[in-house]
Scaffold this motif. Structure first.
Motif, short mmCIF file in Angstrom:
data_model
loop_
_atom_site.label_atom_id
_atom_site.label_comp_id
_atom_site.label_asym_id
_atom_site.label_seq_id
_atom_site.Cartn_x
_atom_site.Cartn_y
_atom_site.Cartn_z
N VAL A 29 4.10 4.20 -7.14
CA VAL A 29 4.23 2.91 -7.82
C VAL A 29 4.90 3.03 -9.18
O VAL A 29 5.90 2.34 -9.44
N PRO A 30 4.40 3.89 -10.09
CA PRO A 30 5.09 3.98 -11.38
C PRO A 30 6.50 4.53 -11.26
O PRO A 30 7.39 4.13 -12.03
N GLY A 44 15.73 -4.57 -8.04
CA GLY A 44 14.97 -5.75 -7.62
C GLY A 44 13.49 -5.49 -7.42
O GLY A 44 12.77 -6.37 -6.94
N ILE A 45 13.03 -4.32 -7.78
CA ILE A 45 11.63 -3.99 -7.54
C ILE A 45 10.73 -4.69 -8.56
O ILE A 45 10.89 -4.54 -9.76
N THR A 46 9.79 -5.46 -8.05
CA THR A 46 8.78 -6.10 -8.88
C THR A 46 7.47 -5.34 -8.71
O THR A 46 7.34 -4.52 -7.79
N PRO A 47 6.48 -5.59 -9.57
CA PRO A 47 5.18 -4.93 -9.37
C PRO A 47 4.61 -5.19 -7.99
O PRO A 47 4.02 -4.30 -7.37
N GLN A 48 4.78 -6.42 -7.48
CA GLN A 48 4.24 -6.75 -6.17
C GLN A 48 4.92 -5.95 -5.06
O GLN A 48 4.26 -5.43 -4.14
N ILE A 49 6.27 -5.82 -5.15
CA ILE A 49 7.00 -5.06 -4.14
C ILE A 49 6.66 -3.57 -4.24
O ILE A 49 6.49 -2.89 -3.21
N ALA A 50 6.54 -3.04 -5.46
CA ALA A 50 6.18 -1.63 -5.64
C ALA A 50 4.83 -1.34 -5.03
O ALA A 50 4.63 -0.34 -4.34
N SER A 216 2.14 -9.83 4.74
CA SER A 216 2.07 -11.28 4.96
C SER A 216 2.56 -12.06 3.75
O SER A 216 3.03 -13.19 3.88
N LEU A 217 2.47 -11.45 2.56
CA LEU A 217 2.93 -12.10 1.34
C LEU A 217 4.39 -11.79 1.02
O LEU A 217 4.93 -12.26 0.01
N GLY A 218 5.02 -10.95 1.86
CA GLY A 218 6.42 -10.59 1.64
C GLY A 218 6.62 -9.58 0.53
O GLY A 218 7.69 -9.54 -0.09
N ASN A 219 5.62 -8.73 0.29
CA ASN A 219 5.67 -7.79 -0.82
C ASN A 219 6.09 -6.38 -0.40
O ASN A 219 5.82 -5.42 -1.14
#
Length: 274
Positions: A29-30, A44-50, A216-219
């Motif tokens: 993640v980090p 384009g990586i957000t915390p949710q996607i990571a 399911s949240l598209g993350n």
């Protein structure tokens, strides 16, 4: 070049995660968040996607490691299932918390969390295990040298701790072993190798629940995942093999230093925006 880096990242994270029972997400993640600042492909990586992508990868790391540890007869499957009673709902709660978290807040919180984890790893071998209370689950484990070790826990305490472990798993995209392994060793007197192996089984279960929710949240970024999965599978096997043959003290030392550096970097990035 980025795909080679991702494949190598999956391999290293899985090896270290499997050796210590951490799952590897605490590295993935980090690393993804930091790489997003330097690579246009990963921008384009957000915390949710990571987090969502990391949890998907940990299914493969957890499965690979668990299969290897089962062959070594080091997984306490029943205890893992009991702990999952807490970690499963905790993981879903963590996913819910993760939905709208601010990027800077995420970076600062995760950086602090990583530094705390490094401190836990530093002191885990210096604190004697707590005495177990009666009327709990009692087990014995025979080491390869023939030594018999007793360990045990009260299910309600184990499930409660596992709930918070699952929450951190769903929130931060980690396996939760960074908290569960020290808890099993310090509170429940688990032998270190058994704690690591059982933690990886719990990582598999918790990551499966959390990743389904994140999908399911598209993350989940499936392209990044495809680059990370091969290394994660191989690394899970290698980590289990290394755990069997070598002392983990030097690995723990390197991991602690690595986690502190990453934690400070993320805190700085969250505070300054750089």
């Amino acid at each position: 070049m980025e795909w080679i880096v991702l494949a190598f990242l999956g391999l290293v994270a899985a090896i270290l995660g499997s050796i210590m029972g951490l799952g590897g997400g605490i590295i993935i993640v980090p690393a993804l968040m930091i790489l997003s600042d330097y690579s246009p492909i990963l921008s384009g990586i957000t915390p949710q996607i990571a987090v969502g992508t990391s949890l998907l990868i940990m299914i493969f790391t957890g499965l690979s490691s668990t299969l290897a540890y089962v062959k070594q007869k080091k997984v306490d499957i029943q205890s893992g299932l009991i702990f999952f009673i807490g970690s499963g709902p905790g993981a879903l709660f963590g996913v819910w918390l993760n939905r709208d978290i601010d990027v800077d807040v995420f970076l600062i919180a995760f950086g602090i969390f990583i530094v705390v984890v490094s401190f836990i790893l530093m002191i885990r071998n210096r604190i004697p295990p707590m005495k177990r209370r009666p009327k709990g689950i009692e087990r014995t484990y025979v080491t390869e040298t023939g030594k018999t070790i007793q360990y045990g826990y009260q299910p309600i305490i184990g499930v409660s701790i596992a709930f918070f472990v699952g929450m951190f798993s769903g929130l931060f995209g980690i396996g939760g072993g960074s908290l569960m392994v020290p808890a099993m060793i310090l509170l429940f007197a688990f032998p270190a190798h058994l704690a690591v192996a059982t933690s990886m089984f719990l990582v598999l279960l918790s990551a499966t629940v959390s990743s389904i929710s994140h999908i399911s949240l598209g993350n989940v970024d499936w392209l990044y995942a495809m680059a990370l999965i091969p290394g994660a599978w191989i690394g899970g096997q290698l980590g289990a093999a290394i755990n069997k043959r070598l002392s983990s003290n030097n690995v723990v030392l390197m991991l602690r230093v690595f986690l502190v550096i990453i934690g400070i970097r993320l805190i700085y990035q969250g505070v300054t925006g750089l």
